[in-house]
Write an enzyme that holds these catalytic residues in place. Structure first.
Site, PDB file in Angstrom:
ATOM      1  N   GLU A  77       0.861  -1.191   0.000  1.00 31.82           N
ATOM      2  CA  GLU A  77       0.000   0.000   0.000  1.00 31.82           C
ATOM      3  C   GLU A  77       0.889   1.231   0.000  1.00 31.82           C
ATOM      4  O   GLU A  77       1.764   1.377   0.860  1.00 31.82           O
ATOM      5  CB  GLU A  77      -0.925   0.011   1.214  1.00 31.82           C
ATOM      6  CG  GLU A  77      -1.854   1.218   1.235  1.00 31.82           C
ATOM      7  CD  GLU A  77      -2.811   1.226   2.406  1.00 31.82           C
ATOM      8  OE1 GLU A  77      -3.589   2.204   2.529  1.00 31.82           O
ATOM      9  OE2 GLU A  77      -2.801   0.257   3.207  1.00 31.82           O
ATOM     10  N   ASP A  79     -11.858  -0.291   1.266  1.00 30.73           N
ATOM     11  CA  ASP A  79     -10.986   0.003   2.400  1.00 30.73           C
ATOM     12  C   ASP A  79     -11.824   0.266   3.646  1.00 30.73           C
ATOM     13  O   ASP A  79     -12.985   0.704   3.565  1.00 30.73           O
ATOM     14  CB  ASP A  79     -10.122   1.220   2.064  1.00 30.73           C
ATOM     15  CG  ASP A  79      -8.940   1.360   3.009  1.00 30.73           C
ATOM     16  OD1 ASP A  79      -8.602   0.378   3.685  1.00 30.73           O
ATOM     17  OD2 ASP A  79      -8.362   2.467   3.061  1.00 30.73           O
ATOM     18  N   GLU A 132      -6.236  -5.493   8.188  1.00 31.13           N
ATOM     19  CA  GLU A 132      -5.316  -4.379   8.454  1.00 31.13           C
ATOM     20  C   GLU A 132      -5.016  -4.295   9.946  1.00 31.13           C
ATOM     21  O   GLU A 132      -5.830  -4.690  10.784  1.00 31.13           O
ATOM     22  CB  GLU A 132      -5.941  -3.057   7.990  1.00 31.13           C
ATOM     23  CG  GLU A 132      -6.199  -2.969   6.497  1.00 31.13           C
ATOM     24  CD  GLU A 132      -6.755  -1.608   6.091  1.00 31.13           C
ATOM     25  OE1 GLU A 132      -6.044  -0.876   5.383  1.00 31.13           O
ATOM     26  OE2 GLU A 132      -7.895  -1.296   6.488  1.00 31.13           O
TER      27      GLU A 132
END
Length: 615
Positions: free
Chosen positions: A369, A489, A546
């Site tokens: 990322e 996301d 994440e």
């Protein structure tokens, strides 16, 4: 003989002149009519309304004169301004002082001027008539000249008043507030503390909605209604100023303190809220700012009061006292926003760092990322949590994404040329999805760097899609058609996660780190994340967790079947060179085994990741 004023008197006279904003303004028929009348009454070719500046005589109106100003030195109108008295010179060539003046040199022989006096005794200049032949002046003519000067001053005061009273509210405006504040500085005791109170009638959002939905008279009705109520609330003998479209300011009397004034303001505010909500669908707020006389200037007091009024919108009482810390924070945000525009154009301030995404089954790095970092030239390192939300809410969001996208693709090109084939993901804001040509810009960037669409993934939050769903989905469909990957996301923090999972053309779902932090000890979090993983995969999405920081969290995610993980357990965001070295080290069998060895018996899953594609 020329009369000379003391410097302080002259400074005050010039201040009075400059406050009127008459110098260097266009001609006005109202003044020209008086000037023509003066020339006609005296039977002279030249007449003028002459204003005496520091070094010149400027003519607001003139007859028989081609130039708009002359030097003040040895100009008769300058003596009128200094003395404040009528001046008649029958013959300039016979006058000891003015025989050498520019006027005499140009052929002027006769001069008569009457002072233009303000109500507080300052002489602005003269109403004057001039001739090319010597002549005497009768008492009747002198009286007429004085009357003409009075007519000029009446017109000046009328023009000035019209520029200082708001036409809608009928209240003194911002210009008048600035002047009165200046007078307060002169009259009050030095460092005396006073209070300024700003009343804001409606939030910016309410004004925006009203502008679209209501008649144009709505705002006028809101302002006039508020002005009437405020006059009644503060009582006679007090002045309230209309300083902006829906903002009013008043100065508390000497001796007023926060302890004595705030309760009354809050009480009146409750009445104002009831009226505003029922009649105008508006939410007023009040900001109170203490200031020291002789220290704070008028514009700074207005700014602080406006800041407090904005803070008051979120307060239960809708009344807030100016907070220096909040103001400093807001000013920092504003500074960052202004400086970020320059950072986009100047090299050296912005850079990308890269955080690895790891395949849980194999321990291999399967992507990165791209994250934006900013090293401000004077403030130093500014964290992304501080500047990115500011940028995303501004008109710089598109430009910021364009910068990140180009930098990420440029880095991709370099890595591929050096043998590193890795997918890179870039965050995209709601503003980008509203750009009609965003997909075309992405395609152009890939072509410019000679890269396949499969090497790029764009990350979009659910909240960004929800702002304008139809436009967002159209943009996402166009991006997906290019072959560019799409990731949802911060999954789980949006408005309608499950509903949008089946509508979005996404390849990847990234579970927000807030669900992962306590996953090794929170049974409910574990159950929720397990459902997220199963549901997302059943709908055909690859799942990334994440914020993975512990081996226990990684162990749970592996058992739950999660595809990828990202977090400090593997690496913090790395500089480009460090990321490349990290990838090389992670590819070693021992390193890969170390990542997964903590949980024996894991079952490797097949990966549907896109290949490196052609260089």
């Amino acid at each position: 003989m020329k009369t000379i004023e003391c410097p302080l008197q002259e400074a005050r006279r010039l201040d009075a002149l400059h406050k009127l904003n008459l110098l260097d303004t266009p001609p006005s028929e109202a003044f020209d009519r008086i000037t023509r009348m003066a020339a006609s009454l005296f039977g002279l070719p030249i007449a003028a309304v002459s204003l005496t500046d520091s070094d010149r005589q400027w003519f607001k109106s003139r007859v028989g004169v081609e130039y708009s100003s002359i030097p003040r030195l040895r100009a008769p109108c300058g003596q009128v301004a200094d003395s404040g008295a009528l001046l008649v010179i029958p013959d300039l060539l016979l006058d000891d002082y003015f025989r050498d003046s520019p006027l005499a040199a140009s052929g002027i022989r006769y001069y008569a001027g009457a002072p233009l006096m303000t109500l507080d005794g300052h002489c602005l200049g003269a109403m004057c008539v001039l001739g090319t032949e010597p002549r005497q002046t009768t008492p009747q003519e002198m009286a007429a000249l004085r009357d003409l000067a009075s007519m000029v001053m009446a017109q000046i005061e009328l023009t000035h008043a019209l520029g200082r009273i708001d036409a809608v509210s009928g209240l003194p405006n911002r210009t008048q507030f600035i002047d009165d504040f200046h007078d307060l500085q002169l009259d009050a005791a030095p460092h005396e503390q006073r209070l300024a109170v700003m009343i804001n009638l409606a939030t910016p959002e309410q004004l925006g909605h009203a502008a679209r939905a209501m008649k144009s008279s709505y705002l006028d009705d809101l302002v006039t209604g508020a002005a009437k109520w405020l006059r009644e609330a503060i009582g006679p003998g007090r002045t309230i100023y209309h300083v902006a479209t829906v903002q009013f300011v008043l100065l508390a009397p000497a001796g007023a303190t926060l302890d004595t004034w705030l309760p009354g303001i809050e009480s009146r505010m409750q009445t104002a809220l009831a009226i505003a909500k029922t009649r105008y669908v508006a939410t007023p707020s009040v900001g109170v700012v203490p200031f020291d006389v002789g220290v704070d200037d008028s514009l700074n007091v207005l700014r602080k009061a406006r800041s407090a009024a904005h803070d008051a919108i979120a307060c239960p009482s809708h009344v807030a006292v100016y907070s220096q810390s909040e103001d400093a924070l807001y000013q920092r945000r504003f500074t960052l926003l202004n400086d970020f525009s320059a950072a986009l154009e100047n090299t050296g301030q912005l850079r990308l760092v890269f955080q690895p995404r790891v395949d849980i089954a194999t321990g291999e790095c399967c992507g990165a990322e791209a994250l934006l970092r900013w090293n401000h030239p004077t403030l130093g390192v500014v964290g992304p949590a501080e500047f990115i939300p500011i940028v995303e809410r501004s008109g710089l969001a598109q430009a910021a994404t364009a910068w990140v996208l180009d930098a990420a693709l440029r880095r991709q090109r370099t890595w591929r040329d050096e043998g590193l084939f890795i997918d890179v993901s870039v965050n995209v804001s709601a503003a980008n999805l509203m750009e009609p040509d965003f997909a075309a810009c992405v395609a152009a960037g890939l072509a410019r760097h000679g890269l396949p669409a499969s090497c790029l993934e764009l990350e979009i939050t659910e909240s960004a899609i929800m702002e304008q769903p139809q436009k967002a989905h159209a943009a996402l469909a166009a991006i997906a058609a290019l072959g560019v990957g799409l990731a949802i996301d911060d999954f789980g923090t949006g408005y309608s996660s499950l509903a949008y999972l089946q509508k979005m053309p996404a390849d990847v779902v990234k579970i927000d780190q807030s669900f992962i932090r306590e996953i090794d000890s929170d049974v409910r979090q574990q159950a929720l994340v397990s459902v997220m993983i199963t549901l997302s995969q059943d709908l055909g999405h690859r799942v990334v967790a994440e914020g993975v920081e512990t081996m226990a969290a990684l162990d749970f995610l592996r058992k739950a079947g999660c595809d990828e993980a990202q977090g400090y357990l593997f690496a913090r965001p790395l500089e480009a060179a460090s990321f490349q070295a990290w990838c090389a080290a992670a590819r070693a069998p021992a390193a890969a085994a170390a990542v997964v060895a903590a949980a024996p018996g894991y079952a490797p899953r097949s990966r549907s990741a896109r290949g490196p594609g052609p260089a």
